[in-house]
Design a protein around this motif. Structure first.
Motif, PDB file in Angstrom:
ATOM      1  N   ASN A 156      21.059  60.084  59.036  1.00 37.70           N
ATOM      2  CA  ASN A 156      22.487  60.047  58.741  1.00 37.70           C
ATOM      3  C   ASN A 156      22.956  58.703  58.196  1.00 37.70           C
ATOM      4  O   ASN A 156      24.173  58.467  58.107  1.00 37.70           O
ATOM      5  CB  ASN A 156      23.296  60.402  59.985  1.00 37.70           C
TER       6      ASN A 156
ATOM      7  N   TYR B  16      24.014  74.015  58.348  1.00 35.55           N
ATOM      8  CA  TYR B  16      25.261  73.493  57.792  1.00 35.55           C
ATOM      9  C   TYR B  16      26.141  74.575  57.170  1.00 35.55           C
ATOM     10  O   TYR B  16      27.111  74.272  56.481  1.00 35.55           O
ATOM     11  CB  TYR B  16      24.941  72.371  56.804  1.00 35.55           C
TER      12      TYR B  16
ATOM     13  N   ASP C  72      31.339  60.042  51.202  1.00 32.39           N
ATOM     14  CA  ASP C  72      30.363  59.392  52.068  1.00 32.39           C
ATOM     15  C   ASP C  72      31.067  58.238  52.768  1.00 32.39           C
ATOM     16  O   ASP C  72      32.275  58.044  52.612  1.00 32.39           O
ATOM     17  CB  ASP C  72      29.127  58.922  51.294  1.00 32.39           C
TER      18      ASP C  72
ATOM     19  N   ASP D  16      26.675  59.114  57.201  1.00 33.69           N
ATOM     20  CA  ASP D  16      26.794  60.161  56.177  1.00 33.69           C
ATOM     21  C   ASP D  16      26.282  61.467  56.775  1.00 33.69           C
ATOM     22  O   ASP D  16      25.205  61.495  57.385  1.00 33.69           O
ATOM     23  CB  ASP D  16      25.954  59.822  54.941  1.00 33.69           C
ATOM     24  N   TYR D  17      27.042  62.538  56.596  1.00 36.26           N
ATOM     25  CA  TYR D  17      26.517  63.841  56.988  1.00 36.26           C
ATOM     26  C   TYR D  17      25.286  64.149  56.143  1.00 36.26           C
ATOM     27  O   TYR D  17      25.162  63.688  55.007  1.00 36.26           O
ATOM     28  CB  TYR D  17      27.558  64.939  56.761  1.00 36.26           C
TER      29      TYR D  17
ATOM     30  N   ILE E 209      35.654  68.893  62.618  1.00 36.46           N
ATOM     31  CA  ILE E 209      34.299  68.631  63.107  1.00 36.46           C
ATOM     32  C   ILE E 209      34.368  67.762  64.357  1.00 36.46           C
ATOM     33  O   ILE E 209      33.636  67.980  65.331  1.00 36.46           O
ATOM     34  CB  ILE E 209      33.456  67.961  62.001  1.00 36.46           C
TER      35      ILE E 209
ATOM     36  N   TYR F  61      27.600  70.459  61.394  1.00 39.47           N
ATOM     37  CA  TYR F  61      28.032  69.088  61.130  1.00 39.47           C
ATOM     38  C   TYR F  61      28.432  68.390  62.425  1.00 39.47           C
ATOM     39  O   TYR F  61      28.190  67.188  62.600  1.00 39.47           O
ATOM     40  CB  TYR F  61      29.178  69.086  60.124  1.00 39.47           C
TER      41      TYR F  61
ATOM     42  N   SER G 135      36.469  66.709  58.490  1.00 40.49           N
ATOM     43  CA  SER G 135      35.852  65.994  59.603  1.00 40.49           C
ATOM     44  C   SER G 135      36.759  65.934  60.826  1.00 40.49           C
ATOM     45  O   SER G 135      36.282  65.726  61.944  1.00 40.49           O
ATOM     46  CB  SER G 135      35.454  64.568  59.189  1.00 40.49           C
TER      47      SER G 135
ATOM     48  N   ALA H  17      34.328  59.143  60.087  1.00 41.05           N
ATOM     49  CA  ALA H  17      33.614  60.288  59.517  1.00 41.05           C
ATOM     50  C   ALA H  17      34.283  60.750  58.231  1.00 41.05           C
ATOM     51  O   ALA H  17      35.486  61.033  58.220  1.00 41.05           O
ATOM     52  CB  ALA H  17      33.556  61.432  60.531  1.00 41.05           C
TER      53      ALA H  17
ATOM     54  N   ASP I 120      25.518  66.902  64.005  1.00 42.74           N
ATOM     55  CA  ASP I 120      25.202  65.579  63.444  1.00 42.74           C
ATOM     56  C   ASP I 120      25.950  64.496  64.212  1.00 42.74           C
ATOM     57  O   ASP I 120      25.389  63.463  64.585  1.00 42.74           O
ATOM     58  CB  ASP I 120      25.611  65.505  61.968  1.00 42.74           C
ATOM     59  N   VAL I 121      27.252  64.724  64.426  1.00 41.94           N
ATOM     60  CA  VAL I 121      28.084  63.744  65.142  1.00 41.94           C
ATOM     61  C   VAL I 121      27.562  63.530  66.559  1.00 41.94           C
ATOM     62  O   VAL I 121      27.418  62.390  67.022  1.00 41.94           O
ATOM     63  CB  VAL I 121      29.556  64.206  65.190  1.00 41.94           C
TER      64      VAL I 121
ATOM     65  N   SER J 257      22.152  59.887  53.111  1.00 45.17           N
ATOM     66  CA  SER J 257      21.488  60.609  54.195  1.00 45.17           C
ATOM     67  C   SER J 257      20.133  61.124  53.713  1.00 45.17           C
ATOM     68  O   SER J 257      19.832  61.102  52.514  1.00 45.17           O
ATOM     69  CB  SER J 257      22.354  61.780  54.655  1.00 45.17           C
TER      70      SER J 257
END
Length: 267
Positions: free
Chosen positions: A7, A67, A29, A50-51, A100, A73, A97, A23, A76-77, A57
């Motif tokens: 990431n 995804y 990005d 970056d996702y 997310i 996503y 985001s 985010a 990812d966080v 990424s």
């Protein structure tokens, strides 16, 4: 799994301060936060990433299955927070985001203690009693255009999304960011974003939350900000004197002031 590499995680700012995670939204990005980082770095530890599929990424980690939903996503966080062993961090999410972040906070409540939503939308498509800003046909047309000619769509839509027609450099920057994203990965993220419906997820938020909306935003009209504010108990709604969907670029001082004021209220 090397999450930091996957990431493209960057950590900067005051190592003794509370952690703020920034985010980015669709087609962007972490560089989109470059005007925000200096406003936070003296007092806060700042994490950027970056996702998968965006920026620098690791594109080999991309999976259309994972995804194809916002929860991918959000994972990812979660994994970034776990890799850095974050606790009680403030998650600042732009556009999609923001939602997310809502999902991630529900997954690991001990790691995310507050939310800042910058130009958020809980659902982009209008529904009974809800104005998201687009009809279902609008979104179908948008996605069809994006999928048939991504570069052309980027050139046409970036200035509209950014707003501020008198500052074409901003639209050019967003266009360049869109165009730097792999088209196949962008198509997946676009469908995930514009077909999402996070209205029920808002009801799960229990942490302090700041909602930042713009005076005019074609992607997230003010009715959306009002809806999110009403749905999240105790949230704070601030209307920025800003135009377009990216106030952290078009009106960074106002955006940064609002974020800092909120962060200071958490102390």
């Amino acid at each position: 799994m090397d999450v930091a590499r996957r990431n493209n995680v960057t950590v900067t700012g005051n190592p003794r301060g509370r952690t703020v995670v920034l985010a980015h939204g669709f087609g962007c990005d972490q560089n989109m936060w470059r005007l925000t980082v200096p406003a936070l770095a003296e007092d806060y530890r700042v994490v950027l990433f970056d996702y998968v599929g965006a920026g620098r990424s690791d594109a080999t980690a991309f999976s259309a299955a994972r995804y194809g939903s916002l929860s991918g996503y959000a994972q990812d966080v979660v994994e970034v927070c776990e890799a850095l062993d974050l606790h009680d961090a403030v998650f600042v999410g732009h556009s999609v985001s923001a939602m997310i972040g809502v999902l991630a906070a529900g997954m690991v409540p001990e790691r995310i203690g507050a939310l800042v939503m910058v130009a958020p939308s809980a659902r982009y498509i209008d529904d009974d009693g809800y104005r998201g800003g687009f009809s279902a046909d609008d979104i179908d047309e948008l996605l069809a255009s994006l999928e048939s000619n991504y570069l052309g769509w980027s050139a046409a839509m970036a200035p509209v999304i950014m707003g501020n027609a008198d500052r074409p450099d901003l639209g050019d920057e967003l266009k360049n960011s869109f165009c730097a994203t792999d088209p196949e990965m962008a198509r997946v993220f676009a469908r995930t974003t514009f077909l999402s419906d996070s209205r029920d997820d808002l009801k799960t938020v229990t942490v302090p939350t700041l909602v930042l909306e713009c005076t005019q935003d074609v992607i997230a009209p003010r009715e959306v900000g009002a809806f999110i504010h009403r749905t999240i108990p105790g949230s704070t709604l601030v209307t920025l004197d800003a135009y377009g969907h990216c106030p952290h670029l078009s009106a960074p001082d106002a955006t940064n002031d609002a974020i800092r004021t909120f962060l200071e209220s958490l102390r």
